[in-house]
Design a protein around this motif. Sequence first.
Motif, PDB file in Angstrom:
ATOM      1  N   LEU A  23       0.827  -1.209   0.000  1.00  0.00           N
ATOM      2  CA  LEU A  23       0.000   0.000   0.000  1.00  0.00           C
ATOM      3  C   LEU A  23       0.862   1.261   0.000  1.00  0.00           C
ATOM      4  N   LEU A  24       1.944   1.230   0.811  1.00  0.00           N
ATOM      5  CA  LEU A  24       2.832   2.397   0.873  1.00  0.00           C
ATOM      6  C   LEU A  24       3.537   2.618  -0.454  1.00  0.00           C
ATOM      7  N   GLU A  25       4.031   1.535  -1.069  1.00  0.00           N
ATOM      8  CA  GLU A  25       4.719   1.646  -2.345  1.00  0.00           C
ATOM      9  C   GLU A  25       3.780   2.155  -3.436  1.00  0.00           C
ATOM     10  N   ALA A  26       2.549   1.640  -3.423  1.00  0.00           N
ATOM     11  CA  ALA A  26       1.572   2.058  -4.434  1.00  0.00           C
ATOM     12  C   ALA A  26       1.231   3.532  -4.281  1.00  0.00           C
ATOM     13  N   LYS A  27       1.077   3.971  -3.040  1.00  0.00           N
ATOM     14  CA  LYS A  27       0.767   5.388  -2.822  1.00  0.00           C
ATOM     15  C   LYS A  27       1.916   6.270  -3.304  1.00  0.00           C
ATOM     16  N   TYR A  28       3.150   5.848  -3.031  1.00  0.00           N
ATOM     17  CA  TYR A  28       4.325   6.619  -3.444  1.00  0.00           C
ATOM     18  C   TYR A  28       4.373   6.746  -4.965  1.00  0.00           C
ATOM     19  N   ARG A  29       3.988   5.698  -5.668  1.00  0.00           N
ATOM     20  CA  ARG A  29       4.076   5.690  -7.126  1.00  0.00           C
ATOM     21  C   ARG A  29       2.766   6.138  -7.803  1.00  0.00           C
ATOM     22  N   GLY A  30       1.782   6.578  -7.000  1.00  0.00           N
ATOM     23  CA  GLY A  30       0.531   7.081  -7.581  1.00  0.00           C
ATOM     24  C   GLY A  30      -0.337   5.995  -8.172  1.00  0.00           C
ATOM     25  N   ILE A  31      -0.327   4.839  -7.525  1.00  0.00           N
ATOM     26  CA  ILE A  31      -1.115   3.712  -8.025  1.00  0.00           C
ATOM     27  C   ILE A  31      -2.302   3.482  -7.087  1.00  0.00           C
ATOM     28  N   ASP A  32      -3.493   3.401  -7.650  1.00  0.00           N
ATOM     29  CA  ASP A  32      -4.687   3.113  -6.852  1.00  0.00           C
ATOM     30  C   ASP A  32      -4.699   1.637  -6.475  1.00  0.00           C
ATOM     31  N   THR A  33      -5.080   1.368  -5.248  1.00  0.00           N
ATOM     32  CA  THR A  33      -5.166  -0.021  -4.767  1.00  0.00           C
ATOM     33  C   THR A  33      -6.618  -0.304  -4.400  1.00  0.00           C
ATOM     34  N   CYS A  34      -7.196  -1.232  -5.112  1.00  0.00           N
ATOM     35  CA  CYS A  34      -8.612  -1.529  -4.915  1.00  0.00           C
ATOM     36  C   CYS A  34      -8.810  -3.024  -4.696  1.00  0.00           C
ATOM     37  N   VAL A  35      -9.876  -3.335  -3.998  1.00  0.00           N
ATOM     38  CA  VAL A  35     -10.242  -4.728  -3.741  1.00  0.00           C
ATOM     39  C   VAL A  35     -11.606  -4.987  -4.362  1.00  0.00           C
ATOM     40  N   LEU A  36     -11.698  -6.079  -5.073  1.00  0.00           N
ATOM     41  CA  LEU A  36     -12.961  -6.522  -5.649  1.00  0.00           C
ATOM     42  C   LEU A  36     -13.180  -7.961  -5.190  1.00  0.00           C
ATOM     43  N   ARG A  37     -14.237  -8.182  -4.462  1.00  0.00           N
ATOM     44  CA  ARG A  37     -14.514  -9.524  -3.937  1.00  0.00           C
ATOM     45  C   ARG A  37     -16.014  -9.739  -3.856  1.00  0.00           C
ATOM     46  N   PRO A  38     -16.434 -11.003  -3.833  1.00  0.00           N
ATOM     47  CA  PRO A  38     -17.867 -11.268  -3.628  1.00  0.00           C
ATOM     48  C   PRO A  38     -18.327 -10.737  -2.273  1.00  0.00           C
ATOM     49  N   ALA A  39     -19.547 -10.258  -2.222  1.00  0.00           N
ATOM     50  CA  ALA A  39     -20.089  -9.733  -0.968  1.00  0.00           C
ATOM     51  C   ALA A  39     -20.285 -10.855   0.046  1.00  0.00           C
ATOM     52  N   LYS A  40     -20.040 -10.526   1.311  1.00  0.00           N
ATOM     53  CA  LYS A  40     -20.282 -11.453   2.415  1.00  0.00           C
ATOM     54  C   LYS A  40     -21.585 -11.057   3.104  1.00  0.00           C
ATOM     55  N   ASP A  41     -22.053 -11.921   3.980  1.00  0.00           N
ATOM     56  CA  ASP A  41     -23.307 -11.630   4.676  1.00  0.00           C
ATOM     57  C   ASP A  41     -23.233 -10.319   5.447  1.00  0.00           C
ATOM     58  N   GLU A  42     -22.083 -10.064   6.107  1.00  0.00           N
ATOM     59  CA  GLU A  42     -21.972  -8.837   6.912  1.00  0.00           C
ATOM     60  C   GLU A  42     -21.983  -7.577   6.038  1.00  0.00           C
ATOM     61  N   ASP A  43     -21.606  -7.708   4.766  1.00  0.00           N
ATOM     62  CA  ASP A  43     -21.656  -6.545   3.870  1.00  0.00           C
ATOM     63  C   ASP A  43     -23.089  -6.092   3.613  1.00  0.00           C
ATOM     64  N   TRP A  44     -24.026  -7.011   3.793  1.00  0.00           N
ATOM     65  CA  TRP A  44     -25.422  -6.708   3.487  1.00  0.00           C
ATOM     66  C   TRP A  44     -26.184  -6.126   4.679  1.00  0.00           C
ATOM     67  N   GLU A  45     -25.501  -5.949   5.797  1.00  0.00           N
ATOM     68  CA  GLU A  45     -26.201  -5.435   6.981  1.00  0.00           C
ATOM     69  C   GLU A  45     -26.819  -4.071   6.678  1.00  0.00           C
ATOM     70  N   GLY A  46     -28.106  -3.948   6.946  1.00  0.00           N
ATOM     71  CA  GLY A  46     -28.819  -2.707   6.662  1.00  0.00           C
ATOM     72  C   GLY A  46     -29.400  -2.631   5.268  1.00  0.00           C
ATOM     73  N   TYR A  47     -29.169  -3.663   4.446  1.00  0.00           N
ATOM     74  CA  TYR A  47     -29.712  -3.701   3.092  1.00  0.00           C
ATOM     75  C   TYR A  47     -30.746  -4.815   2.983  1.00  0.00           C
ATOM     76  N   LEU A  48     -31.766  -4.587   2.165  1.00  0.00           N
ATOM     77  CA  LEU A  48     -32.766  -5.614   1.893  1.00  0.00           C
ATOM     78  C   LEU A  48     -32.199  -6.568   0.854  1.00  0.00           C
ATOM     79  N   ARG A  49     -32.063  -7.834   1.255  1.00  0.00           N
ATOM     80  CA  ARG A  49     -31.479  -8.805   0.338  1.00  0.00           C
ATOM     81  C   ARG A  49     -32.470  -9.877  -0.082  1.00  0.00           C
TER      82      ARG A  49
END
Length: 197
Positions: free
Chosen positions: A20-46
Motif C-alpha cells: 500500500l505504501l509503495e503504491a501510494k508513493y508511485r501514484g497507483i490506486d489499490t482496490c479490492v474486488l470480492r464477492p459480498a459477504k453476509d456482513e456486507d449486506w447489513e442494513g440492506y434488503l437482500r
Amino acid sequence: MPADFRGHLQSSVGFTKNALLEAKYRGIDTCVLRPAKDEDWEGYLRTLHVKIRTKTLIYEDAEIELVNGEKVPVSPHGMFFLKHPITKKDVFFDYAINTGLAQRKHDDGQPVAFETEPRLLYCRDDAEPVEVAFLRCRPAYIDGLEMEHIVQSPEDWVFMQYLPEGVVDEKHFFEFKELERLAAQFKKETRSPPLSP
C-alpha cells in the motif's frame, strides 16, 4: 505515457502494508474486488419472502328474477343467459354477479339481490327477451391458490479502495452486470493512446 496517467492494482483479498505504501508513493490506486459477504449486506434488503393466498368467490341459490315476477334458476357455471340491451352482446351471469358484488357490501354466505344498470335482458329460444329485475345469489369465499415466492438479490460484489492509513473508501454494491459495464468503461478510459511513429 500521459502525465496524468494513474496505475491501478486490483486484488480479491487485499494488500500488505508495504504494498500500500509503495503504491501510494508511485501514484497507483489499490482496490479490492470480492464477492459480498453476509456482513456486507447489513442494513440492506437482500431477501423478500412473499406468500399470497387467494380467495375464490362461489355462489349458491343463484337465480334471475324477471320484471314479470318469474324466477329462473341459474346454473353455477354461468352460461349465457343474459344480453346487454344496448350492445346486444351476451353477458355471463357470473360476470354480472361479480360486478354487482364488487360494487356493494355483502356478508359471506348471506343472500343478496340487486338490479343491473342498464337492465339486462333474459333471452329464451324463439321468445322475446324479457328485462331482468334482480339478480339473486348467496355468495361465499373459499380458499383458492396459495403461492409462495422468495425474491433474493443476486450475488453482488464489493468494490472498495484501500489506503495505507488503513482508511477504506465508501463501499459500493453492484450487480455483476453493472460491474461488468463499469469495468469495460474503466478499460476504455485508461487505455493508453497510440505512440507516434
